[in-house]
Design a protein around this motif. Sequence first.
Motif, mmCIF file in Angstrom:
data_model
loop_
_atom_site.group_PDB
_atom_site.id
_atom_site.type_symbol
_atom_site.label_atom_id
_atom_site.label_comp_id
_atom_site.label_asym_id
_atom_site.label_seq_id
_atom_site.Cartn_x
_atom_site.Cartn_y
_atom_site.Cartn_z
ATOM 1 N N GLU A 1 29.412 -1.231 -31.099
ATOM 2 C CA GLU A 1 28.284 -0.131 -30.407
ATOM 3 C C GLU A 1 28.195 0.978 -31.513
ATOM 4 N N THR B 1 9.689 -3.565 -32.091
ATOM 5 C CA THR B 1 9.191 -3.004 -30.777
ATOM 6 C C THR B 1 8.422 -3.819 -29.911
ATOM 7 N N ASN C 1 8.113 1.624 -24.037
ATOM 8 C CA ASN C 1 9.470 0.760 -24.042
ATOM 9 C C ASN C 1 10.343 1.160 -25.235
ATOM 10 N N ARG D 1 13.340 0.414 -26.243
ATOM 11 C CA ARG D 1 14.058 -0.592 -26.966
ATOM 12 C C ARG D 1 13.761 -0.977 -28.389
ATOM 13 N N VAL D 2 14.389 -1.011 -29.307
ATOM 14 C CA VAL D 2 14.229 -1.225 -30.666
ATOM 15 C C VAL D 2 15.126 -2.108 -31.187
ATOM 16 N N GLY D 3 14.663 -3.005 -32.489
ATOM 17 C CA GLY D 3 15.736 -3.652 -33.165
ATOM 18 C C GLY D 3 15.176 -3.271 -34.509
ATOM 19 N N ASN E 1 20.600 -2.693 -33.216
ATOM 20 C CA ASN E 1 19.802 -2.527 -31.756
ATOM 21 C C ASN E 1 20.065 -1.098 -31.163
ATOM 22 N N GLY E 2 18.972 -0.573 -30.434
ATOM 23 C CA GLY E 2 19.218 0.528 -29.696
ATOM 24 C C GLY E 2 18.096 1.032 -28.833
ATOM 25 N N THR E 3 18.361 2.331 -28.126
ATOM 26 C CA THR E 3 17.065 3.043 -27.706
ATOM 27 C C THR E 3 16.589 3.888 -28.468
ATOM 28 N N VAL F 1 17.387 7.051 -32.979
ATOM 29 C CA VAL F 1 17.697 5.784 -32.202
ATOM 30 C C VAL F 1 19.125 6.054 -31.856
ATOM 31 N N ARG G 1 22.990 0.804 -29.782
ATOM 32 C CA ARG G 1 23.576 0.122 -28.830
ATOM 33 C C ARG G 1 24.381 -1.166 -29.219
ATOM 34 N N GLN G 2 24.095 -1.847 -30.537
ATOM 35 C CA GLN G 2 24.574 -2.842 -30.968
ATOM 36 C C GLN G 2 24.349 -2.755 -32.716
#
Length: 196
Positions: A34, A54, A101, A103-105, A120-122, A144, A147-148
Motif C-alpha cells: 500500500e 482513468t 471519478n 480512481r486511477v491506475g 493504483n490510487g485515488t 495521487v 492504494r496498491q
Amino acid sequence: MPEAHFYNRGARRVQDTLDTRPLADHIANKYVTEHLDESAVEIVTGAPCFYLATADAHGFPDCSYKGGLPGFVHVASPERLCFPSYDGNGMFRSLGNILENPRVGMLFIDYEKPIKLRVNGTARVSTEDALLDAFPDADAVVEVRVRQVFENCPRYLHDMRCERYSAYVPRPHQTPPDPQWKLKPEYEGLVRLRNG
C-alpha cells in the motif's frame, strides 16, 4: 495486503477456471503493498513516461500516455506522488475523469531492466501555486494517494529503448517549440502559442 482485498469476484472466477488461485494469493500476499518502497520510488522517479488509466462517472475507461524528463513524477511520500499536466490539446479527458471519478491506475515501464510497475490510487487535480511551483510549465498537478503498488511480470516486454526525449517536454531555461498542429490556420485563436 490480504488477497481478499486485492481481487474482485471476476478475477477469482478466472483464477478458479484456470487454476491459478494459489499463485495469485501468493503474489498478493507477498508483493502487493500500500506504499512505494525504495525500489518503486526508483522506478517512478526514473521514468520518462507512464500510462494513466482513468474512468468517467459512468465507469467508461480511458487511457493516456504521460511523458516528461526522468524525475517529472515526484514522490512526496511513500503514500503520495504527484505529476504535472503539461500543455496539450485542451481536451483534458484524464483530468476531467479524475474530477468525476478519482480512481486511477498508473503503469510505469522500464524496458531496459525490464520492469513493469503498477500503482493504483485515488487522485485529485490541483492548480494551487504551492504544487504548481514544483512543476514549471505545468497547467495543473495531479496528486495521487497510493492504494496498491505491485510489479507485474515483464516477460512480454519488447526491447524498446529511448533514443531521445521529445523536444516538446518542458526543460529548465528552455521554451519548447510549438507543435505543428497548433500552427494550422484552423486553430488560430483557439490555442496558446509559446513562440508566436
